[in-house]
Motif scaffolding. Structure first.
Motif, PDB file in Angstrom:
ATOM      1  N   GLY A   1       0.789  -1.219   0.000  1.00 25.98           N
ATOM      2  CA  GLY A   1       0.000   0.000   0.000  1.00 25.98           C
ATOM      3  C   GLY A   1       0.817   1.263   0.000  1.00 25.98           C
ATOM      4  O   GLY A   1       2.035   1.279  -0.028  1.00 25.98           O
ATOM      5  N   ALA A   2       0.105   2.348   0.015  1.00 28.74           N
ATOM      6  CA  ALA A   2       0.636   3.703   0.064  1.00 28.74           C
ATOM      7  C   ALA A   2      -0.566   4.587   0.329  1.00 28.74           C
ATOM      8  O   ALA A   2      -1.704   4.153   0.148  1.00 28.74           O
ATOM      9  CB  ALA A   2       1.320   4.090  -1.244  1.00 28.74           C
ATOM     10  N   PRO A   3      -0.363   5.814   0.798  1.00 30.94           N
ATOM     11  CA  PRO A   3      -1.523   6.688   1.001  1.00 30.94           C
ATOM     12  C   PRO A   3      -2.325   6.837  -0.283  1.00 30.94           C
ATOM     13  O   PRO A   3      -1.756   6.955  -1.378  1.00 30.94           O
ATOM     14  CB  PRO A   3      -0.879   8.014   1.417  1.00 30.94           C
ATOM     15  CG  PRO A   3       0.458   7.651   1.945  1.00 30.94           C
ATOM     16  CD  PRO A   3       0.901   6.463   1.155  1.00 30.94           C
ATOM     17  N   ALA A   4      -3.639   6.805  -0.158  1.00 29.23           N
ATOM     18  CA  ALA A   4      -4.489   6.955  -1.341  1.00 29.23           C
ATOM     19  C   ALA A   4      -4.229   8.282  -2.033  1.00 29.23           C
ATOM     20  O   ALA A   4      -4.276   8.390  -3.255  1.00 29.23           O
ATOM     21  CB  ALA A   4      -5.960   6.842  -0.941  1.00 29.23           C
ATOM     22  N   GLN A   5      -3.935   9.290  -1.238  1.00 26.54           N
ATOM     23  CA  GLN A   5      -3.617  10.613  -1.783  1.00 26.54           C
ATOM     24  C   GLN A   5      -2.552  11.258  -0.908  1.00 26.54           C
ATOM     25  O   GLN A   5      -2.743  11.419   0.300  1.00 26.54           O
ATOM     26  CB  GLN A   5      -4.869  11.500  -1.821  1.00 26.54           C
ATOM     27  CG  GLN A   5      -4.612  12.875  -2.419  1.00 26.54           C
ATOM     28  CD  GLN A   5      -5.878  13.723  -2.440  1.00 26.54           C
ATOM     29  OE1 GLN A   5      -6.892  13.355  -1.851  1.00 26.54           O
ATOM     30  NE2 GLN A   5      -5.822  14.861  -3.102  1.00 26.54           N
ATOM     31  N   VAL A   6      -1.433  11.598  -1.498  1.00 30.67           N
ATOM     32  CA  VAL A   6      -0.373  12.286  -0.768  1.00 30.67           C
ATOM     33  C   VAL A   6      -0.541  13.782  -1.000  1.00 30.67           C
ATOM     34  O   VAL A   6      -0.320  14.284  -2.094  1.00 30.67           O
ATOM     35  CB  VAL A   6       1.022  11.820  -1.222  1.00 30.67           C
ATOM     36  CG1 VAL A   6       2.108  12.623  -0.501  1.00 30.67           C
ATOM     37  CG2 VAL A   6       1.206  10.337  -0.964  1.00 30.67           C
ATOM     38  N   ARG A   7      -0.948  14.471   0.044  1.00 29.16           N
ATOM     39  CA  ARG A   7      -1.141  15.925  -0.046  1.00 29.16           C
ATOM     40  C   ARG A   7       0.047  16.697   0.513  1.00 29.16           C
ATOM     41  O   ARG A   7       0.347  17.799   0.066  1.00 29.16           O
ATOM     42  CB  ARG A   7      -2.419  16.319   0.696  1.00 29.16           C
ATOM     43  CG  ARG A   7      -3.702  15.785   0.047  1.00 29.16           C
ATOM     44  CD  ARG A   7      -4.827  15.723   1.043  1.00 29.16           C
ATOM     45  NE  ARG A   7      -4.520  14.767   2.115  1.00 29.16           N
ATOM     46  CZ  ARG A   7      -5.379  14.419   3.066  1.00 29.16           C
ATOM     47  NH1 ARG A   7      -6.582  14.950   3.100  1.00 29.16           N
ATOM     48  NH2 ARG A   7      -5.020  13.554   3.997  1.00 29.16           N
ATOM     49  N   THR A   8       0.707  16.086   1.511  1.00 28.21           N
ATOM     50  CA  THR A   8       1.874  16.729   2.121  1.00 28.21           C
ATOM     51  C   THR A   8       2.969  15.688   2.320  1.00 28.21           C
ATOM     52  O   THR A   8       2.686  14.518   2.608  1.00 28.21           O
ATOM     53  CB  THR A   8       1.529  17.355   3.483  1.00 28.21           C
ATOM     54  OG1 THR A   8       0.960  16.356   4.348  1.00 28.21           O
ATOM     55  CG2 THR A   8       0.564  18.520   3.317  1.00 28.21           C
ATOM     56  N   ALA A   9       4.200  16.101   2.170  1.00 32.26           N
ATOM     57  CA  ALA A   9       5.345  15.203   2.351  1.00 32.26           C
ATOM     58  C   ALA A   9       6.387  15.923   3.190  1.00 32.26           C
ATOM     59  O   ALA A   9       6.648  17.119   2.996  1.00 32.26           O
ATOM     60  CB  ALA A   9       5.944  14.801   1.006  1.00 32.26           C
ATOM     61  N   ALA A  10       6.983  15.187   4.120  1.00 34.67           N
ATOM     62  CA  ALA A  10       7.989  15.769   5.016  1.00 34.67           C
ATOM     63  C   ALA A  10       9.382  15.356   4.586  1.00 34.67           C
ATOM     64  O   ALA A  10       9.630  14.196   4.257  1.00 34.67           O
ATOM     65  CB  ALA A  10       7.742  15.326   6.456  1.00 34.67           C
ATOM     66  N   GLY A  11      10.297  16.308   4.592  1.00 33.82           N
ATOM     67  CA  GLY A  11      11.706  16.024   4.366  1.00 33.82           C
ATOM     68  C   GLY A  11      12.443  16.068   5.692  1.00 33.82           C
ATOM     69  O   GLY A  11      12.233  16.987   6.492  1.00 33.82           O
TER      70      GLY A  11
END
Length: 221
Positions: free
Chosen positions: A31-41
């Motif tokens: 799996g993976a998030p259905a929708q990635v709206r934000t990503a952290a570095g």
């Protein structure tokens, strides 16, 4: 962001290895998030005498603008031992994650996940402790790979001890690839797709670039 207390922090190499071996079965590859709206570095900059600056930037995937950030000044309490790097950096990075006001959909670590001697690099460790989808994007490879084709999006597998542990992914034509590996709750296909979304102009993801810039700025204070 909640951090699960799954172990105490080790003081010896043997304790660190034992923790990695115990937590390794908790890593999920589906799996993976259905929708990635934000990503952290996530990134760590070192000062002197093992003093460090752990930084997290959160970017909005729509425009890749930084919408949140956190800085933690600390000290590496664990010695530098290959394969146990997470024990130097994870405590401060976890503190930084808990200070965010925007909860990211995915963690992008400047390092590796499954591409690790015990298949439990920094991206796996942070993903498991926060139970958050995570991937590793390294600048150098751990394992063997063939050069991918020169066009953007081309990739080749990275292999370590007979296992496929990630991909060498070309994010810019005629520029060195980056090395993508699963951390937690992600597939390798989805991880590479996300990295390409995060690299519209440069070799490294905007998550890595913004975290590195913040860390360098904070390092001099």
């Amino acid at each position: 962001m909640h951090v699960r207390e799954l172990h105490s922090w080790p003081s010896t190499e043997a304790e660190g290895v034992a923790i990695q071996q115990r937590l390794r079965p908790l890593v999920r590859f589906d799996g993976a998030p259905a929708q990635v709206r934000t990503a952290a570095g996530l990134d760590v900059a070192y000062r002197e005498d093992d003093e460090l600056v752990a930084v997290v930037t959160v970017v909005d995937m729509a425009g890749l603008d930084v919408v949140d950030r956190a800085i933690v000044y600390g000290k590496a309490e664990f010695p530098y031992i290959p394969g146990l790097f997470a024990f130097r950096e994870a405590p401060s990075l976890l503190r930084a994650l808990t200070e965010l006001t925007v909860t990211p959909d995915v963690l992008i670590c400047d390092g590796h996940g499954l591409a690790h001697p015990r298949r439990f690099g920094l991206a796996c460790h942070l993903g498991v402790l926060t139970d958050t989808p995570s991937i590793g994007v390294g600048k150098t490879a751990i394992g063997h790979y063939e050069q991918p084709a020169d066009q953007r999006g081309a990739w080749t597998p990275v292999e370590l001890d007979g296992d496929t542990v990630g991909r060498a992914l070309r994010t810019r034509p005629h520029v060195k690839p980056v090395f993508v590996s699963i951390g937690h709750r992600f597939t390798l296909d989805a991880a590479c797709e996300l990295v390409l979304r995060l690299t519209p102009k440069y070799r490294l993801p905007e998550t890595t670039r913004t975290a590195d810039h913040l860390g360098r700025t904070a390092q001099g204070r």
